[in-house]
Design a protein around this motif. Structure first.
Motif, mmCIF file in Angstrom:
data_model
loop_
_atom_site.group_PDB
_atom_site.id
_atom_site.type_symbol
_atom_site.label_atom_id
_atom_site.label_comp_id
_atom_site.label_asym_id
_atom_site.label_seq_id
_atom_site.Cartn_x
_atom_site.Cartn_y
_atom_site.Cartn_z
ATOM 1 N N UNK A 162 0.824 -1.210 0.000
ATOM 2 C CA UNK A 162 0.000 0.000 0.000
ATOM 3 C C UNK A 162 0.860 1.263 0.000
ATOM 4 N N UNK A 163 2.091 1.154 0.497
ATOM 5 C CA UNK A 163 2.989 2.309 0.482
ATOM 6 C C UNK A 163 3.828 2.371 -0.789
ATOM 7 N N UNK A 164 3.580 1.451 -1.723
ATOM 8 C CA UNK A 164 4.289 1.455 -2.997
ATOM 9 C C UNK A 164 3.594 2.395 -3.974
ATOM 10 N N UNK A 165 4.382 3.209 -4.653
ATOM 11 C CA UNK A 165 3.804 4.202 -5.567
ATOM 12 C C UNK A 165 3.013 3.586 -6.702
ATOM 13 N N UNK A 166 3.248 2.314 -7.011
ATOM 14 C CA UNK A 166 2.549 1.692 -8.130
ATOM 15 C C UNK A 166 1.127 1.281 -7.829
ATOM 16 N N UNK A 167 0.713 1.322 -6.556
ATOM 17 C CA UNK A 167 -0.620 0.878 -6.169
ATOM 18 C C UNK A 167 -1.552 2.080 -6.056
ATOM 19 N N UNK A 168 -2.656 2.047 -6.774
ATOM 20 C CA UNK A 168 -3.584 3.175 -6.792
ATOM 21 C C UNK A 168 -4.881 2.887 -6.039
ATOM 22 N N UNK A 169 -5.292 1.591 -5.914
ATOM 23 C CA UNK A 169 -6.583 1.276 -5.307
ATOM 24 C C UNK A 169 -6.462 0.066 -4.389
ATOM 25 N N UNK A 170 -7.366 -0.054 -3.397
ATOM 26 C CA UNK A 170 -7.386 -1.257 -2.564
ATOM 27 C C UNK A 170 -7.622 -2.520 -3.384
ATOM 28 N N UNK A 171 -8.446 -2.425 -4.423
ATOM 29 C CA UNK A 171 -8.714 -3.596 -5.253
ATOM 30 C C UNK A 171 -7.442 -4.109 -5.918
ATOM 31 N N UNK A 172 -6.606 -3.194 -6.354
ATOM 32 C CA UNK A 172 -5.341 -3.584 -6.967
ATOM 33 C C UNK A 172 -4.435 -4.256 -5.943
ATOM 34 N N UNK A 173 -4.395 -3.689 -4.729
ATOM 35 C CA UNK A 173 -3.564 -4.281 -3.672
ATOM 36 C C UNK A 173 -4.064 -5.665 -3.292
ATOM 37 N N UNK A 174 -5.382 -5.820 -3.167
ATOM 38 C CA UNK A 174 -5.940 -7.124 -2.805
ATOM 39 C C UNK A 174 -5.586 -8.169 -3.863
#
Length: 255
Positions: A162-174
């Motif tokens: 979640x602290x990575x600049x490449x992640x924009x949404x919770x759905x992407x992280x999940x």
């Protein structure tokens, strides 16, 4: 490497500030030590948009567990002093707080006089004092946390993602973690005390503030770079959390 002043809105006002690596990165992302000596009758205000995490802090007055914040915070430094803090990983939070969400925007004192005494002794020990103070705090944290299990390691992975600049949404992280969004939300609540979306918003606000301080790009370009819909969206987020606009912040931090 992340700029050690990220989250500090006005780095030029910082006292003597050091960031040291963590002996066990599964428990702390890093350790931070400010030291100050302010002239009598004066003060130095430190404005912070903090990382979405908890901090374990030892000061001459005692030990506190500082919870995650939802808005800008500040502290007025006076006289002389120091603090030794650990930016906690989620795996360490589980050993210190049953409900980190209950600590949002506040600090909880910990009755750990032995820890305070030993860190204070290290900070008074001359050359190498910071490294010794970090070792004392790291050893205490390791003993308190004990063995780290799979769930805590997964929470660490969540926070890093979640602290990575490449992640924009919770759905992407999940999706990257191969869990449901609901599982991601429960994990963030249990180990951080903030929602995944709030963690992402805080990271990109820090990044945007850092970019504005450096003078890079116009406001529309900064907004697009860090995932804001447009300039107006960036301005709304700045006003809501920090209380001022991106343009006024850039002007205030211009060299």
């Amino acid at each position: 490497m992340v700029d050690p002043t990220r989250g500090v809105l006005y780095p030029a006002r910082l006292p003597d500030f050091h960031r040291l690596g963590a002996p066990d990165p599964e428990l702390a992302a890093w350790f931070w030590i400010p030291e100050w000596d302010i002239a009598p009758g004066r003060s130095s205000r430190q404005d912070i948009v903090a990382y979405p995490a908890l901090n374990l802090v030892v000061e001459p007055e005692g030990v506190i567990l500082a919870g995650p914040t939802t808005r800008v915070s500040h502290r007025d430094l006076r006289g002389s002093g120091w603090a030794v803090g650990a930016l906690l990983q989620p795996a360490a939070v589980a050993a210190l707080a049953e409900d980190p969400a209950s600590l949002r925007d506040r600090a909880h004192p910990l009755a750990e006089p032995g820890l305070q005494r030993d860190v204070a002794a290290a900070m008074a020990s001359g050359e190498g004092r910071r490294e010794r103070a970090v070792a004392v705090l790291a050893d205490w944290l390791s003993a308190r946390a004990g063995e780290i299990g799979p769930a805590a390691r997964q929470a660490n992975a969540m926070s890093a993602l979640l602290m990575s600049s490449g992640i924009r949404t919770p759905e992407e992280a999940a999706g990257r973690l191969a869990v449901s969004v609901r599982t991601l939300q429960r994990m963030a609540h249990r180990y951080v005390g903030l929602s995944p979306a709030a963690m992402i918003r805080r990271r990109r606000l820090q990044e945007a503030a850092e970019r504005l301080r450096s003078g890079g790009g116009d406001l529309a370009a900064v907004a697009a770079e860090f995932g804001y819909a447009d300039h107006a969206h960036l301005s709304t987020e700045f006003r809501a959390v920090l209380g001022f606009t991106p343009s006024s912040y850039r002007a205030a931090t211009a060299g």
